[in-house]
Design a protein around this motif. Structure first.
Motif, PDB file in Angstrom:
ATOM      1  N   ALA A 151       0.548  -1.150   0.414  1.00 41.95           N
ATOM      2  CA  ALA A 151       0.127   0.180   0.327  1.00 41.95           C
ATOM      3  C   ALA A 151       0.471   1.237  -0.367  1.00 41.95           C
ATOM      4  N   VAL A 152       1.733   1.258   1.096  1.00 38.25           N
ATOM      5  CA  VAL A 152       2.465   2.497   0.666  1.00 38.25           C
ATOM      6  C   VAL A 152       3.585   2.740  -0.789  1.00 38.25           C
ATOM      7  N   ILE A 153       3.822   1.818  -0.760  1.00 37.51           N
ATOM      8  CA  ILE A 153       4.762   2.034  -2.026  1.00 37.51           C
ATOM      9  C   ILE A 153       4.225   2.528  -3.406  1.00 37.51           C
ATOM     10  N   LEU A 154       2.389   1.392  -3.631  1.00 38.64           N
ATOM     11  CA  LEU A 154       2.051   1.652  -4.717  1.00 38.64           C
ATOM     12  C   LEU A 154       1.274   3.260  -4.628  1.00 38.64           C
ATOM     13  N   LEU A 155       1.666   3.937  -2.837  1.00 38.76           N
ATOM     14  CA  LEU A 155       0.642   4.988  -2.964  1.00 38.76           C
ATOM     15  C   LEU A 155       1.900   6.128  -2.932  1.00 38.76           C
ATOM     16  N   LEU A 156       3.124   5.895  -2.518  1.00 36.55           N
ATOM     17  CA  LEU A 156       4.465   6.647  -2.439  1.00 36.55           C
ATOM     18  C   LEU A 156       4.502   7.181  -4.221  1.00 36.55           C
ATOM     19  N   VAL A 157       4.309   6.359  -5.184  1.00 33.77           N
ATOM     20  CA  VAL A 157       5.094   6.446  -6.466  1.00 33.77           C
ATOM     21  C   VAL A 157       4.014   7.014  -7.213  1.00 33.77           C
ATOM     22  N   SER A 158       2.218   6.282  -7.237  1.00 28.55           N
ATOM     23  CA  SER A 158       1.707   6.763  -7.608  1.00 28.55           C
ATOM     24  C   SER A 158       1.316   8.603  -7.371  1.00 28.55           C
ATOM     25  N   ALA A 159       0.591   8.625  -5.860  1.00 25.22           N
ATOM     26  CA  ALA A 159       0.193   9.648  -5.520  1.00 25.22           C
ATOM     27  C   ALA A 159       1.264  10.814  -5.680  1.00 25.22           C
ATOM     28  N   MET A 160       2.438  10.643  -4.759  1.00 19.78           N
ATOM     29  CA  MET A 160       3.566  11.404  -4.811  1.00 19.78           C
ATOM     30  C   MET A 160       3.694  11.770  -5.974  1.00 19.78           C
ATOM     31  N   LYS A 190      -6.161   1.878   4.696  1.00 21.14           N
ATOM     32  CA  LYS A 190      -6.637   0.919   4.952  1.00 21.14           C
ATOM     33  C   LYS A 190      -7.207  -0.385   4.765  1.00 21.14           C
ATOM     34  N   TRP A 191      -8.105  -0.239   3.355  1.00 19.23           N
ATOM     35  CA  TRP A 191      -8.561  -0.592   3.245  1.00 19.23           C
ATOM     36  C   TRP A 191      -8.532  -1.565   1.986  1.00 19.23           C
ATOM     37  N   PHE A 192      -7.284  -1.333   1.771  1.00 14.23           N
ATOM     38  CA  PHE A 192      -6.305  -2.346   0.994  1.00 14.23           C
ATOM     39  C   PHE A 192      -5.688  -3.329   2.367  1.00 14.23           C
ATOM     40  N   ILE A 193      -5.241  -2.506   2.774  1.00 17.18           N
ATOM     41  CA  ILE A 193      -4.204  -3.857   3.689  1.00 17.18           C
ATOM     42  C   ILE A 193      -5.404  -4.412   3.778  1.00 17.18           C
ATOM     43  N   ILE A 194      -6.816  -3.949   4.277  1.00 16.84           N
ATOM     44  CA  ILE A 194      -7.504  -5.625   4.864  1.00 16.84           C
ATOM     45  C   ILE A 194      -7.957  -6.347   3.453  1.00 16.84           C
ATOM     46  N   ILE A 195      -7.248  -5.613   2.727  1.00 20.15           N
ATOM     47  CA  ILE A 195      -8.053  -6.901   1.265  1.00 20.15           C
ATOM     48  C   ILE A 195      -6.944  -7.921   1.244  1.00 20.15           C
ATOM     49  N   PHE A 239     -13.370 -13.734  -3.112  1.00 15.81           N
ATOM     50  CA  PHE A 239     -13.826 -12.178  -3.397  1.00 15.81           C
ATOM     51  C   PHE A 239     -15.357 -11.918  -2.446  1.00 15.81           C
ATOM     52  N   SER A 240     -16.037 -12.308  -2.253  1.00 14.02           N
ATOM     53  CA  SER A 240     -17.367 -12.295  -1.611  1.00 14.02           C
ATOM     54  C   SER A 240     -16.733 -11.995   0.213  1.00 14.02           C
ATOM     55  N   TYR A 241     -15.335 -11.561   0.286  1.00  9.98           N
ATOM     56  CA  TYR A 241     -15.141 -11.515   1.665  1.00  9.98           C
ATOM     57  C   TYR A 241     -14.510  -9.957   1.784  1.00  9.98           C
ATOM     58  N   ILE A 242     -14.539  -9.869   0.245  1.00  8.51           N
ATOM     59  CA  ILE A 242     -13.374  -8.358   1.090  1.00  8.51           C
ATOM     60  C   ILE A 242     -14.648  -7.221  -0.718  1.00  8.51           C
ATOM     61  N   VAL A 243     -15.817  -7.665  -0.965  1.00  7.50           N
ATOM     62  CA  VAL A 243     -16.499  -6.884  -1.347  1.00  7.50           C
ATOM     63  C   VAL A 243     -16.687  -5.070  -0.911  1.00  7.50           C
ATOM     64  N   VAL A 244     -16.989  -5.451   0.486  1.00  6.51           N
ATOM     65  CA  VAL A 244     -17.392  -4.100   0.888  1.00  6.51           C
ATOM     66  C   VAL A 244     -16.384  -3.133   0.604  1.00  6.51           C
ATOM     67  N   GLU A 245     -15.096  -3.446   0.944  1.00  2.68           N
ATOM     68  CA  GLU A 245     -13.993  -3.292   1.031  1.00  2.68           C
ATOM     69  C   GLU A 245     -12.982  -2.254   0.216  1.00  2.68           C
ATOM     70  N   THR A 246     -13.746  -3.514  -1.429  1.00  2.00           N
ATOM     71  CA  THR A 246     -13.519  -3.207  -2.414  1.00  2.00           C
ATOM     72  C   THR A 246     -14.635  -2.158  -3.187  1.00  2.00           C
ATOM     73  N   LEU A 247     -15.802  -2.164  -2.903  1.00  2.00           N
ATOM     74  CA  LEU A 247     -16.749  -1.296  -3.035  1.00  2.00           C
ATOM     75  C   LEU A 247     -16.344   0.570  -2.886  1.00  2.00           C
ATOM     76  N   VAL A 248     -15.873   0.806  -1.016  1.00  2.00           N
ATOM     77  CA  VAL A 248     -15.262   1.453  -0.856  1.00  2.00           C
ATOM     78  C   VAL A 248     -13.757   2.153  -1.511  1.00  2.00           C
ATOM     79  N   LEU A 249     -13.389   1.429  -1.912  1.00  2.00           N
ATOM     80  CA  LEU A 249     -12.429   1.815  -2.708  1.00  2.00           C
ATOM     81  C   LEU A 249     -12.712   2.273  -4.075  1.00  2.00           C
TER      82      LEU A 249
END
Lengths: 302, 368
Positions: free
Chosen positions: B180-189, B322-327, B338-348
């Motif tokens: 999560a941190v690396i993806l965030l750092l490279v893409s967002a920053m 947070k949601w990505f880490i849970i996923i 997938f059925s267990y992480i539907v909510v997290e995916t939808l949040v993203l």
């Protein structure tokens, strides 16, 4: 035919009025110069004409397009060179040119004849990064990039600021050649001496246009007689001339003082008479033609 | 299209010519995962302890041996009296003292009850907690051995099992967060900085006065970083799988798809940041302080969200990471479908749409 029509345009940033009720027209194919000191509002005016800013009041058209409503059409039709060097410093000369050609949907070859005279000077450095060019070369490259899509009108915001005198002259020669291609050139500059390179000029100060005309007309409207005065003690001379009861204005110009008198039929003997009472050595007084700076100073004091 | 292509080519040139940034972009993920994998651990290994044995019988000997042979503890010294404990701790080397009472074995066989005391150096509370946990589970284990085969019921039967991370390998915990941190750092920053750079250097001015439209500029900026982030992501996954043997218990395809979703979320966040910052420094500060720091501290990357005070738990919900880490933990460690992480995916998905809408609304087609 008019390239640019400006009607009562104003722009302010907070409390600061940058452009104050400006109206003028620029004809097709002329070199039009906005001349004024830093902070006169030249850049704000240019940014409005290039659709980068929206005026608070008034409206304007560029090549017949409204600067607010038809901004997309203007953006494809104009060439714009901002005051600051705004090319990609980490790309080479050639890559910069290629990029801007591609962005405007053209190629270097297609409009090569337009930039040829300028580009031959850049060619030896074509693989050099733009950030490593000299000031004059940077301006030439920026001009090439602004020209590469054969714009109908070119906006150059202070293109010669920070450039050496030789490069400045070269630059104006290039603009002269472009004029022959029928491109309208709108240029701004803080250098008064560049006024005589333009067809028409607008003198700008504190957001207002003080005068718009051909240079010679502006000069011919200078209302008084003007003298160049010199003596051994220039500083004392300046103060004493200012104290003179008929003095209208006294400014220091290079090695002499430009003195204008408030009397209509004044001769240099009148002034000499006054100065002789003041104990000066080697006084020389000559009546001269006013230059653009004299006119500017005169208009400013109004 | 040719315009857009030229723009993307230019972007790649910017990135490839900036060697230092490039080195950081690719070196950082590797350095981070190696650091977290090898150096920063929550595991206990060879913790130095002291033993004060008043009984010195075969049972205490057996328990001691069992503890010392576990690999977690190392005997630093044997103590002889209560008085020795305080100085032993003050030396600063030992982390724990185990004290067996007198007649330990006799008490155990006579009254079925013997006492052992564990004293830990709680100046590092987390470590102390863990040490005590480890020690008591070893003792319990011994108790169980002792009671088996006897007609008496087991004295205490506590079943401790470390779910999902049986060896308590911290690298398993860190990898999802690290992604999560690396993806965030490279893409967002990097995206936000690169757009802000055009504004700062004044090149945005000429880009605006050109036929390029805002969408082309934004997408052109984003594409190179999308690929760089993807490459980084692959490096992290490969290192995790083959160097640290982190399992991928769930579907690999699902993991990749979810990661790409998070990548797009981060890119849209980067664009949003760039629309509100006019120079590189602002973009960097916003990315670091408003994005990186909360992500590292509040997303559950290092510190469990459940242990946080309620207000922080609520705040943690707005962090995409947070949601990505849970996923990712779900897919990699628990192997959920997938059925267990539907909510997290939808949040993203929701967050991404929100960021994109907001940036499109905020993108300036003019200078102010």
């Amino acid at each position: 035919m008019n390239s640019v029509i400006i009607e009562n345009i104003s722009k302010s940033y907070g409390d600061v009025l940058a452009v104050d009720d400006v109206s003028l027209t620029i004809e097709k194919g002329e070199i039009f110069g906005f001349i004024g000191p830093d902070g006169a509002g030249k850049t704000s005016l240019f940014r409005m004409l290039t659709t980068l800013l929206i005026p608070d009041k008034g409206n304007a058209t560029v090549e017949g397009f409204d600067i607010v409503k038809d901004y997309k059409k203007i953006r494809s039709a104009v060439g714009y060179m901002p005051g600051r060097f705004s090319l990609y410093q980490d790309l080479t000369v050639e890559e910069n040119l290629h990029f801007f050609a591609a962005v405007f949907g053209t190629t270097i070859q297609e409009n090569y004849n337009l930039i040829k005279d300028i580009y031959v000077m850049l060619e030896p450095f074509k693989n050099r990064k733009a950030g490593k060019l000299s000031g004059g070369m940077k301006q030439k490259l920026a001009l090439c990039c602004a020209l590469i899509h054969k714009p109908k009108i070119l906006f150059l915001d202070e293109p010669t600021t920070g450039v050496d005198p030789v490069s400045r002259n070269e630059f104006w020669d290039m603009l002269g050649n472009l004029r022959k291609e029928g491109i309208t050139i709108v240029v701004s500059t803080p250098y008064m001496d560049e006024a005589n390179k333009c067809d028409r000029i607008a003198l700008m100060q504190k957001g207002k246009i003080m005068e718009t005309d051909y240079l010679k007309n502006i000069i011919s409207r200078f209302p008084r007689k003007l003298f160049a005065v010199k003596s051994d003690g220039m500083f004392v001379l300046l103060n004493e001339l200012r104290e003179y009861q008929f003095a209208n204005s006294v400014f220091s110009f290079g090695d002499s003082l430009h003195y204008s008198d408030s009397r209509e039929n004044v001769t240099k003997d009148n002034i000499l008479e006054y100065l002789n009472t003041k104990n000066h050595g080697n006084i020389s007084i000559e009546e001269i033609e006013p230059n653009i700076e004299d006119c500017f100073m005169d208009l400013m004091s109004k | 299209m040719k315009r857009f292509f030229a723009f993307v080519v230019k972007e790649f040139k910017h990135i490839l010519r900036d060697y230092r940034t490039l080195l950081i972009l690719f070196g950082m993920p590797i350095a981070q995962i190696l650091l977290f994998g090898f150096a920063i651990t929550n595991e206990i290994k060879d913790a130095k302890i002291a033993i004060l044995d008043f009984s010195k019988d075969n049972v205490t000997q057996e328990i001691s041996n069992k503890i010392l042979s576990s690999g977690y503890f190392l005997l630093y010294k044997n103590l002889n009296s209560i008085k020795d404990i305080e100085p032993a701790f003050k030396e600063g080397i030992i982390k724990e003292v185990i004290i067996f009472e007198q007649d330990f074995s006799k008490n155990l066989s006579k009254s079925n009850l013997a006492n052992v005391q564990i004293i830990a150096d709680a100046s590092d509370p987390n470590l102390a907690n863990m040490l005590i946990g480890y020690t008591s589970s070893i003792i319990l284990d011994y108790q169980k051995d002792l009671s088996s085969g006897k007609s008496l019921p087991p004295l205490i039967n506590t079943d401790i099992k470390m779910l999902y991370n049986p060896n308590l390998k911290s690298v398993f915990m860190f990898v999802p967060g690290l992604m999560a941190v690396i993806l965030l750092l490279v893409s967002a920053m990097m995206t936000s900085i690169s757009i802000a750079k055009e504004k700062e250097l004044g090149t945005m001015e000429i880009l605006l006065v050109s036929p390029l439209n805002p969408l082309q500029i934004i997408v052109g900026k984003v594409i190179p970083y999308f690929f760089i982030a993807l490459i980084n992501y692959i490096i992290v996954i490969v290192l995790a799988k083959f160097v640290f043997l982190v399992p991928i218990n769930g579907s690999f395809a699902l993991l990749v798809l979810e990661s790409i979703l998070f990548l797009i979320t981060s890119l849209s966040l980067g664009i949003l940041i760039s629309t509100i910052s006019n120079n590189q420094q602002t973009a960097l500060m916003i990315s670091l302080s408003a994005l990186m720091l909360p992500t590292i501290i509040l997303s559950g990357y290092i510190f469990p969200i459940e242990n946080m005070p309620l207000p922080l738990q609520i705040i943690s919900n707005v962090l995409p990471a947070k949601w990505f880490i849970i996923i990712v933990r779900g897919i990699m460690l628990k192997g959920v479908s997938f059925s267990y992480i539907v909510v997290e995916t939808l949040v993203l998905v929701g967050m991404t749409l929100f960021f994109i809408l907001l940036s499109v609304k905020k993108f300036k087609i003019r200078l102010e």
